[in-house]
Design an enzyme around this catalytic site. Structure first.
Site, PDB file in Angstrom:
ATOM      1  N   GLU B 285      15.208  29.528 -27.852  1.00  0.00           N
ATOM      2  CA  GLU B 285      16.295  30.436 -28.207  1.00  0.00           C
ATOM      3  C   GLU B 285      15.789  31.837 -28.517  1.00  0.00           C
ATOM      4  OE1 GLU B 285      19.631  27.484 -30.000  1.00  0.00           O
ATOM      5  OE2 GLU B 285      18.147  28.155 -31.456  1.00  0.00           O
ATOM      6  N   ASP B 359      21.583  19.043 -30.311  1.00  0.00           N
ATOM      7  CA  ASP B 359      21.527  19.933 -31.476  1.00  0.00           C
ATOM      8  C   ASP B 359      22.479  19.495 -32.580  1.00  0.00           C
ATOM      9  OD1 ASP B 359      20.722  22.063 -33.022  1.00  0.00           O
ATOM     10  OD2 ASP B 359      22.073  23.500 -32.079  1.00  0.00           O
ATOM     11  N   GLU B 387      26.640  22.236 -39.735  1.00  0.00           N
ATOM     12  CA  GLU B 387      26.941  23.255 -38.727  1.00  0.00           C
ATOM     13  C   GLU B 387      28.020  22.792 -37.746  1.00  0.00           C
ATOM     14  OE1 GLU B 387      23.492  24.413 -36.493  1.00  0.00           O
ATOM     15  OE2 GLU B 387      24.637  25.546 -35.005  1.00  0.00           O
TER      16      GLU B 387
END
Lengths: 694, 694
Positions: B285, B359, B387
């Site tokens: 990323e 993820d 998240e």
């Protein structure tokens, strides 16, 4: 006896079960350790409104006594029969008196409104907290200023611009669903000192704050604050009709623009019937505004004023403007732009003027607009958060700074035309009056980043209620309530000179705006490379081989001419300019003789040394108080004083090293040499300083 | 009698004087409301170390009793004389037993180290908090995993990436001077559940965190944490030699680069002698890494490992990589890159692998790397912060999710080769073992944004200590300690199915990564326009007119082949793939018959409805608990459950509206129609969602 034993057992469990941080500063000045118990029925309310309920609850929380204490509005039959002098109280004043009500001797708290009674309840608690008694009590007070408002520079992502006490108190994400009990405690604290308005979002506003979801969030806060007499205001982004409304322009004279604002305002009032109105920063530091369309600030303000008028709302329009294309002395620009607009604003507009003409420096002469716009109500804007005074870690009690500006004489209508009289409307007979403070409040447990910063919130509120209050009187109240009556003298002793100490070690003798770039933390007098001239410290101090200071007399920018003649005359002459403002108005030779007999250069060094000596002395005073203060608050304050001590030396040394590089003079006899060379000071970097969103 | 009266007076004052928010969640599970008093001399420590002191202080805080309780290390003469089975305890295990010590009957807390005794003290408190007694007590436990580490994704400006509980606990600005008492309470909470390491800064690291000022700040935290057995680690930015050192490269094989890291590491160890080591996110990323120089992850990790080796430090190297240029199924990329490196890492490197291959979705099959790198110690990384599970406002107890992955059978060495055995080193005889959790901790008063989120912190710690612990056992402990033993059954009942409910209303049947862009809040299954294909939800669900799901069998990406043959066989066949993972591995026709007898489409709707029904039921359960829970925690939780209820409907309705736009199928009989049309769901915007720094 068995009951007593059970009490003890309960006490033991409670002592364990409560928070590990009972003295973490959360309770502010609302500690109520009067030690007196009160019978459950000793507090009586007549009538039932949300404000009366919270007033009674607050008294019960305080365990004052003995009762009975009666909260009753002036129209109560028994109260009316007493023929008390209540008419002058207006809609926020209160009267507290030992009276015979019906056939009972009671302590009466009365007012013309429930809000007045709420203020009376807090006044009664303050009276008891500061050592007063209920015997033959007789207290009365009415606020001299109508709008007593906090400005929160809180962004919607939680970052507080120039905030040093954690993120925004408003958790926009969980609003409107979750009404954090902390919002109520915020309202309690404000009501206890008379604050009656709060602008929720940053003057550097996002249009998002005017969308339906954010209006609902603001409405939830307004619901929480309403019983405490606090109205909610919003900062309005002037270009919102473009960003939210899809219009091609935000021209205030465009009918579509006016219609958009009217509809938006109606939408807000549907959610918040007592919405206070808008605060606007326009055409300043990149914000959009009416000047983008060649309209005046009055055109912009009046268009918004028309939208809120049917609902009883107001517009607070900031005079803090300076144009990047304008080569005029920055200190002159607000006056130049606003003075010609006097008389052109609608009667529900109030122009909000910073205390000084630049930007919340440790010291500034009062703003020349005060007294210069007799046909326009002006509200003063103080900065409670210490953007330029060492953030949260430096102890600087701002009461003397507030008092200094409020008592300054504009001479607009002869001697005695103080800023306070401009602000409270008495000089020019304005009905709309106001005072704003840029809040120092965040989600840190102790609200303001340090215990002593709480005193600045407190002082703002108390001096907003009564701008003639003395700074030391307010400090005394605060110290007794926050710590204990026993430590008032030494604590107030520390506080009273603390702001002057910051002036001394940062910007003595009228210097200003010498802070490092962006974050405004630490010294940066050498900075000269920023895009706009008036962003650079060298623009302000103008030091050269021969002298230092900004010539604002007729030989320079002639900013002094913006003051009334009597004031201007004094400021135009170095001999009649107070030394504390000398370098603000004059470029003075390093060799100039000062009142002390010293010349300017050693006088400056003397001030730097006085500043650091004061901080060293505060540390000694605080050390001596260790046995009298709870450990957690004592330790944090002691730690911060050590930081301040180190940084006061840093300011002094960096400044002296820089001035010597300019004036080529030797260090005055006996003065300590800077700890490092100038290059070291210039190399300091603070990449993630708080309060400075990028 | 007079003394008793004084007690009562004190009790009354204390009740007033303590915080207005005594039950605000700050105390976590450490409430110690045992109600038993203890004599001051009832806790005896033999020897004097910081860890022994805090262990004794914690017991005194808990008011357990009656004494005497003796804390003594195994080498104490009296303890040694007892010939207790202490050798298996290692350096962190403890033993608690009623014994005769010398000539006294005592409760002995012993261990081979003071840290072991500290863990024993907390275990003793937990035992008493959950209803245990001191009579004939016999407790012993040793952690199965060596490194039990929190990962804080905290940026240096205070923003916590994927944080939903306020700003970073670390006030970098006032560190190292001010050691907030809260840091100690953080250490207490972690030690109470066995966490022994903390990575202070975000894996998306700034080089600034390795500069001298930030090393000093980290050292101050390390000083606070040390007595609690907690080591400090830092996330290291791989390009720091360029950014801080002025080098032209960060090539791990460049001798100057290695020398820079060695010098930097030595500098850190001078400030923090027991510094734990580095965590690195490289070439993922946008982060820099060894691949920028055509070196392998092993080259990068080993270079850093050499720097920390002389000091006993380690390197935790993340396997979370995916390359924007790699068209391979994102789920395969970590395995593809790391599997060939097995055996190439230095022995003080541990590779940190997320629980699943994508993820932190509400559900993912276990990561194929577990069991696939027998020569390399692997640590698992869970995300405690939610998240992808509704942030702080959704109640989702993650214990079952942790347990699901830990108990998953990799079959790497035959049946029973669970992920737990990979992680605890028993499968491949690794000495270095570890488990990491991405913290859900911030400066919110209740630490984790909600009371129930505290349970996920708690469960992570407890299951890190013993990965075979059952999720409901842990929930039971937590509920008893956090609320009271009386509410354990209903509270645990709510908790145990709560994560499955989130799976049901967000991503049923093996779907994943359907969240809206960036902030990952709310549904966005329609998003298809992002620059990288694997950022788009459509990449993951692949829904079309005929079916839905990602074909990861041999006819698709063949990701199943990364698992051991026994596992791969099951996952390759829809009939032997657990339905909960079905759409993760297979593209399945909407008309496929499921185990329930329903076809896929109504089965999906059934799951959505089950999810919202579960939330509605949690609300009912919580309402019934109102008399048993303090008002502040009850109200906040009730408010959040109402939010979750509304948003569960939103997820269901938005998802169903979207799937119907793809599959053209009618709503199953009896299913409620979405409240809005698809366009409405697509139009929702959340411009200032937390945890998503721009």
């Amino acid at each position: 006896m068995r009951a007593l034993h059970r009490w003890i057992a309960i006490a033991a469990i409670v002592l364990v079960g409560t928070s590990a941080q009972a003295e973490d500063g959360y309770d502010l000045w609302m500690r109520y350790r009067t030690g007196q118990t009160v019978a459950a029925d000793a507090i009586e309310t007549r009538g039932d409104t949300p404000s009366l309920r919270v007033a009674a609850a607050e008294l019960r929380r305080g365990l004052v006594g003995p009762g009975p204490i009666v909260l009753a509005i002036a129209t109560d039959r028994d109260v009316a029969a007493l023929h008390l002098p209540l008419s002058a109280l207006g809609d926020e004043g209160y009267l507290i008196r030992s009276v015979k009500l019906g056939d009972r001797a009671v302590t009466l708290v009365t007012a013309n409104t429930d809000r007045g009674i709420l203020y009376g309840a807090f006044a009664l608690l303050r009276h008891l907290q500061t050592g007063g008694s209920l015997d033959r009590i007789a207290l009365t007070s009415t606020p001299r200023i109508k709008l007593r408002v906090l400005n929160h520079w809180d962004n919607l992502d939680g970052v507080v611009e120039r905030g040093y006490a954690g993120v925004s108190l408003w958790d926009w994400w969980t609003l409107p669903d979750f009404r954090d009990p902390r919002y109520t405690d915020y309202a309690r604290a404000n009501a206890s000192i008379g604050i009656n308005g709060t602008v929720l979002n940053n003057v550097n506003a996002k249009a998002d704050s005017l969308t339906a979801p954010y209006i609902a969030k603001a409405a939830a806060l307004a619901d929480v604050f309403r019983p405490y007499g606090i109205k909610v205001y919003l900062s309005a982004r002037f270009s919102a009709p473009i960003e939210l409304g899809g219009l091609k322009t935000a021209d205030p004279l465009d009918p579509q623009v006016a219609a958009w604002w009217k509809a938006k305002t109606d939408e807000i009032y549907r959610a918040i019937p007592d919405f206070g109105g808008f605060l606007v920063k326009a055409n300043s530091e990149g914000q959009p505004g009416p000047r983008d369309y060649h309209r005046s600030h009055a055109d912009g303000a009046n268009m918004l004023a028309a939208a809120v008028r049917p609902h009883g709302g107001i517009v607070m329009w900031r005079a803090f403007v300076y144009a990047e294309t304008d080569p005029e002395d920055r200190a002159k620009q607000a006056y130049t732009e606003f003075k010609p607009l006097d008389g052109k604003f609608a009667d529900n507009v109030i122009v909000q003027v910073k205390n000084g003409a630049i930007d919340f420096q440790p010291r500034e002469p009062f703003h020349p607009l005060f007294g210069a716009m007799p046909k326009t109500p002006l509200m003063i804007e103080f900065q409670i958060t210490k953007e330029y005074l060492g953030f949260a870690t430096h102890l600087a009690y701002l009461g003397p700074m507030f008092a200094e500006t409020l008592s300054a004489d504009t001479m607009a209508k002869g001697v005695g035309s103080t800023v306070a009289k401009v602000i409270d409307g008495s000089l020019d007979r304005h009905r709309l009056t106001g005072i704003a403070g840029v809040a120092n409040i965040g989600r840190d447990r102790d609200w303001s980043g340090s215990t002593f910063n709480q005193a600045n919130w407190y002082a703002f509120g108390r001096m907003a209620w009564d701008p003639t209050l003395k700074a030391d009187t307010v400090a005394r109240e605060w110290a007794a309530m926050t710590f204990s009556p026993a430590v008032v003298e030494p604590v107030v002793g520390m506080m009273m000179g603390s702001r002057e100490a910051v002036v001394d070690y940062m910007t003595p003798l009228g210097l200003g705006h010498l802070m490092a770039t962006g974050h405004h933390y630490g010294p940066g007098p050498w900075v000269a490379d920023l895009a706009r001239p008036e962003w650079n410290p060298v623009y302000y101090h103008r030091a050269d081989k021969t002298g230092i200071g900004f010539d604002r007399t007729a030989t320079g920018s002639n900013a002094v001419a913006q003051y009334a003649p009597g004031v201007a005359r004094n400021f135009a002459n170095p001999a009649t300019t107070p030394e504390r403002d000398l370098l603000w108005f004059h470029h003075v030779p390093w060799t100039q003789r000062m009142a002390s007999g010293r010349t300017l250069w050693p006088e400056m060094v003397h001030h730097y040394d006085a500043g650091i000596a004061y901080v060293a002395n505060m540390r000694r005073e605080w050390d001596a108080l260790r046995p009298s203060i709870d450990d957690e608050r004592w330790t944090k304050t002691a730690t911060y004083l050590a930081v301040q001590d180190r940084e006061a030396h840093w300011w002094r040394d960096a400044s002296i090293a820089y001035w010597m590089s300019i004036n080529g003079l030797a260090l005055p006899a006996g003065a300590a040499a800077p700890a490092h060379d100038l290059a070291w000071y210039k190399a300091q970097r603070f990449p993630h300083a708080p309060g400075n969103p990028q």
